[in-house]
Design an enzyme around this catalytic site. Structure first.
Site, PDB file in Angstrom:
ATOM      1  N   ARG A 167       0.857  -1.189   0.000  1.00  0.00           N
ATOM      2  CA  ARG A 167       0.000   0.000   0.000  1.00  0.00           C
ATOM      3  C   ARG A 167       0.896   1.243   0.000  1.00  0.00           C
ATOM      4  O   ARG A 167       2.114   1.139   0.101  1.00  0.00           O
ATOM      5  CB  ARG A 167      -1.013  -0.014   1.148  1.00  0.00           C
ATOM      6  CG  ARG A 167      -0.597  -0.592   2.449  1.00  0.00           C
ATOM      7  CD  ARG A 167       0.490   0.161   3.170  1.00  0.00           C
ATOM      8  NE  ARG A 167       0.163   1.555   3.306  1.00  0.00           N
ATOM      9  CZ  ARG A 167       1.024   2.500   3.599  1.00  0.00           C
ATOM     10  NH1 ARG A 167       2.310   2.226   3.788  1.00  0.00           N
ATOM     11  NH2 ARG A 167       0.653   3.761   3.692  1.00  0.00           N
ATOM     12  N   GLY A 168       0.241   2.417  -0.146  1.00  0.00           N
ATOM     13  CA  GLY A 168       0.991   3.653  -0.328  1.00  0.00           C
ATOM     14  C   GLY A 168       1.117   3.884  -1.829  1.00  0.00           C
ATOM     15  O   GLY A 168       1.519   2.968  -2.562  1.00  0.00           O
ATOM     16  N   ALA A 169       0.766   5.100  -2.279  1.00  0.00           N
ATOM     17  CA  ALA A 169       0.636   5.337  -3.725  1.00  0.00           C
ATOM     18  C   ALA A 169       1.867   4.925  -4.543  1.00  0.00           C
ATOM     19  O   ALA A 169       1.735   4.191  -5.536  1.00  0.00           O
ATOM     20  CB  ALA A 169       0.267   6.798  -3.973  1.00  0.00           C
ATOM     21  N   ARG A 207      -7.132  -0.247  -6.743  1.00  0.00           N
ATOM     22  CA  ARG A 207      -7.387   0.861  -5.816  1.00  0.00           C
ATOM     23  C   ARG A 207      -7.578   2.121  -6.658  1.00  0.00           C
ATOM     24  O   ARG A 207      -6.721   2.457  -7.471  1.00  0.00           O
ATOM     25  CB  ARG A 207      -6.239   1.010  -4.810  1.00  0.00           C
ATOM     26  CG  ARG A 207      -6.127  -0.243  -3.944  1.00  0.00           C
ATOM     27  CD  ARG A 207      -5.427  -0.021  -2.647  1.00  0.00           C
ATOM     28  NE  ARG A 207      -6.103   0.879  -1.742  1.00  0.00           N
ATOM     29  CZ  ARG A 207      -5.517   1.386  -0.665  1.00  0.00           C
ATOM     30  NH1 ARG A 207      -4.258   1.100  -0.388  1.00  0.00           N
ATOM     31  NH2 ARG A 207      -6.179   2.213   0.141  1.00  0.00           N
ATOM     32  N   GLN A 238      -1.769   2.640   9.851  1.00  0.00           N
ATOM     33  CA  GLN A 238      -0.470   2.776   9.184  1.00  0.00           C
ATOM     34  C   GLN A 238       0.530   3.510  10.083  1.00  0.00           C
ATOM     35  O   GLN A 238       1.730   3.329   9.961  1.00  0.00           O
ATOM     36  CB  GLN A 238      -0.617   3.549   7.858  1.00  0.00           C
ATOM     37  CG  GLN A 238      -1.323   2.784   6.763  1.00  0.00           C
ATOM     38  CD  GLN A 238      -2.817   2.996   6.762  1.00  0.00           C
ATOM     39  OE1 GLN A 238      -3.408   3.327   7.786  1.00  0.00           O
ATOM     40  NE2 GLN A 238      -3.457   2.805   5.621  1.00  0.00           N
ATOM     41  N   ASP A 257      -1.851  10.770  -2.284  1.00  0.00           N
ATOM     42  CA  ASP A 257      -2.239   9.712  -3.222  1.00  0.00           C
ATOM     43  C   ASP A 257      -2.489  10.262  -4.610  1.00  0.00           C
ATOM     44  O   ASP A 257      -2.314   9.551  -5.608  1.00  0.00           O
ATOM     45  CB  ASP A 257      -3.484   8.985  -2.722  1.00  0.00           C
ATOM     46  CG  ASP A 257      -3.060   7.918  -1.752  1.00  0.00           C
ATOM     47  OD1 ASP A 257      -2.739   8.266  -0.606  1.00  0.00           O
ATOM     48  OD2 ASP A 257      -2.975   6.745  -2.170  1.00  0.00           O
ATOM     49  N   ASN A 288      -5.364  12.386   0.250  1.00  0.00           N
ATOM     50  CA  ASN A 288      -4.455  11.587   1.085  1.00  0.00           C
ATOM     51  C   ASN A 288      -5.298  10.871   2.133  1.00  0.00           C
ATOM     52  O   ASN A 288      -6.523  11.076   2.218  1.00  0.00           O
ATOM     53  CB  ASN A 288      -3.391  12.480   1.729  1.00  0.00           C
ATOM     54  CG  ASN A 288      -2.270  11.668   2.365  1.00  0.00           C
ATOM     55  OD1 ASN A 288      -1.731  10.751   1.743  1.00  0.00           O
ATOM     56  ND2 ASN A 288      -1.929  11.952   3.602  1.00  0.00           N
ATOM     57  N   LYS A 289      -4.658  10.041   2.921  1.00  0.00           N
ATOM     58  CA  LYS A 289      -5.334   9.193   3.909  1.00  0.00           C
ATOM     59  C   LYS A 289      -6.394   9.943   4.697  1.00  0.00           C
ATOM     60  O   LYS A 289      -6.171  11.081   5.113  1.00  0.00           O
ATOM     61  CB  LYS A 289      -4.273   8.608   4.852  1.00  0.00           C
ATOM     62  CG  LYS A 289      -4.765   7.679   5.931  1.00  0.00           C
ATOM     63  CD  LYS A 289      -5.665   6.582   5.449  1.00  0.00           C
ATOM     64  CE  LYS A 289      -5.069   5.744   4.337  1.00  0.00           C
ATOM     65  NZ  LYS A 289      -6.116   4.922   3.635  1.00  0.00           N
TER      66      LYS A 289
HETATM   67  O1  MRU Z   1      -4.527   3.373   2.081  1.00  0.00           O
HETATM   68  P1  MRU Z   1      -3.043   3.556   1.956  1.00  0.00           P
HETATM   69  O2  MRU Z   1      -2.281   3.023   3.127  1.00  0.00           O
HETATM   70  O3  MRU Z   1      -2.516   3.069   0.638  1.00  0.00           O
HETATM   71  O4  MRU Z   1      -2.855   5.127   1.977  1.00  0.00           O
HETATM   72  C1  MRU Z   1      -1.586   5.660   1.890  1.00  0.00           C
HETATM   73  C2  MRU Z   1      -1.530   7.142   2.021  1.00  0.00           C
HETATM   74  O5  MRU Z   1      -2.531   7.815   2.158  1.00  0.00           O
HETATM   75  C3  MRU Z   1      -0.169   7.767   1.890  1.00  0.00           C
HETATM   76  O6  MRU Z   1      -0.086   8.945   2.650  1.00  0.00           O
HETATM   77  C4  MRU Z   1       0.102   8.101   0.406  1.00  0.00           C
HETATM   78  O7  MRU Z   1      -0.164   7.012  -0.415  1.00  0.00           O
HETATM   79  C5  MRU Z   1       1.501   8.531   0.199  1.00  0.00           C
HETATM   80  S1  MRU Z   1       2.665   7.229   0.440  1.00  0.00           S
HETATM   81  C6  MRU Z   1       4.200   7.825   0.078  1.00  0.00           C
END
Ligand code: MRU
Length: 373
Positions: free
Chosen positions: A69-71, A111, A219, A260, A270-271
């Site tokens: 996970r994470g963009a 996603r 996270q 994201d 973002n999250k």
């Molecule tokens: O749902 P996730 O854990 O994939 O969400 C991740 C985030 O919101 C991060 O802040 C974003 O992807 C940046 S990661 C460098």
């Protein structure tokens, strides 16, 4: 079947160079085995379990289930997923492009918010298509693997550059609040917002981090804690709803988060919870920075283009523990689980990218700094 020979010499050299820099390798391609390998982040911090697969469908499932996970990490995984599909399809040359297109569709459906996913798939698909048309199946497989590896290498290089740029904004003695995980575990390595923190720390700045726990998937409580401990950076964990108090009382000097998807106006997905942290920072007069590679910016886009992923209510009705989701409320309760929110540009002090800091007005400065036509 060692596939390393498919990479051009300059790419092999860049790959070797970044490897020296990475203390944690959350994702990589094992060229000797022909397998994509990832650290299952659902198991962190309890266990460090690496998973390997040759099957793009398994990679897609790992993204859906947030093992990856994470963009930026999602983008890299999808890129290698499509390269695996090309490898698989090469045994059926007459259906090659059909199999690749199906795989692209599946990977793109994993996603919806992370822009890096679509950007990476477009790049690898483009490389496959061009080589297939001009030089056939084997060349297309090589091109897919090389393009995915280029995306991987560029991501680590970008993160180091983001760290270098962003560290200029961090003073010795700063306390930095962050939300969600943006470190090695969210990228090909090093991290974006957490990469800035890491870079400043490695420069010798005495900093302290306050990380939110980041409900519902934690996270912060699971992944940031693991990364910060490994790096030796002092930190405190807070519940998400403590961010307002912490900022208002001056217990944090600045906020740095990742993204994201960032659209041309500067609106940033973002999250979930990022928007509330940004509101609190603005009210408390604290700078709010967004650190992200250029691959997270969607050229020529508007806020309406942002798709907010809605995830299973189970994530809200339970808490992700060592034993998986443990229920924390009664049976029969309805829950709503938007995974992201959108922070408007007026609440953002600046973007930290590998091409430099982007200040306001974002609408003209984003295309200028990122070199969009
Ligand atoms: O749902 P996730 O854990 O994939 O969400 C991740 C985030 O919101 C991060 O802040 C974003 O992807 C940046 S990661 C460098």
């Amino acid at each position: 079947m060692n596939l390393y020979h498919l990479l051009p010499g300059d790419l092999k050299a860049s790959l070797n160079k970044i490897e020296e820099f990475l203390r944690v390798k959350p994702l990589y391609f094992d060229f000797e085995a022909g397998e994509f390998v990832w650290l299952n982040t659902r198991e962190i911090p309890f266990r460090e379990v690496y998973v390997r697969s040759r099957d793009y469908r398994r990679v897609a499932r790992a993204i859906v289930e947030m093992e990856i996970r994470g963009a930026p990490a999602i983008g890299v995984a999808a890129a290698y997923g499509l390269a695996l599909a090309a490898l698989e399809a090469s045994s059926r040359p007459s259906e090659f492009m059909e199999v690749v297109s199906e795989a692209r569709k599946l990977l793109a459906s994993t996603r919806p918010t992370a822009f890096n996913l679509f950007w990476a798939l477009d790049r690898v698909y483009g490389a496959i298509y061009r080589f297939y048309e001009s030089r056939g199946v084997d060349a297309a497989v090589g091109a897919a693997l090389a393009e995915a590896t280029r995306i991987y290498v560029e991501d680590v290089e970008s993160n180091i550059a983001i760290g270098r740029e962003g560290a200029k904004l961090i003073e010795d003695g700063d306390t930095i609040l962050t939300h969600c995980n943006t470190g090695s575990l969210a990228t090909a390595g090093f991290g974006t917002a957490l990469g800035v923190i890491r870079y400043a720390w490695r420069e010798g700045k005495r900093i302290m981090v306050i990380t939110t726990e980041t409900r519902p998937v934690l996270q912060g409580a699971r992944l940031n804690v693991w990364e910060l401990k490994k790096e030796g950076i002092p930190f405190k964990l807070i519940v998400d709803s403590a961010a307002g108090l912490v900022l208002e009382r001056g217990m944090a000097d600045k906020v740095i988060v990742g993204a994201d998807r960032i659209v041309s106006t500067g609106h940033t997905a973002n999250k979930i919870g990022t928007y509330m942290v940004a509101l609190a920072a603005s009210r408390a007069g604290k700078p709010f920075y967004v650190a992200a590679p250029s691959s997270t910016f969607q050229p020529g886009s508007k806020p309406e283009d942002i798709v907010i992923e809605e995830r299973s209510p189970e994530e809200v009705l339970g808490v992700l523990s060592e034993k998986g989701f443990v229920r924390i409320t009664m049976e029969g309760v309805e829950a709503y689980n938007p995974s992201f929110d959108v922070t408007p540009p007026d609440l953002i002090t600046a973007f930290i990218t590998e091409r430099g800091i982007i200040e306001k007005p974002f609408e003209s400065n984003i295309p200028r700094v990122l070199g969009w036509e």
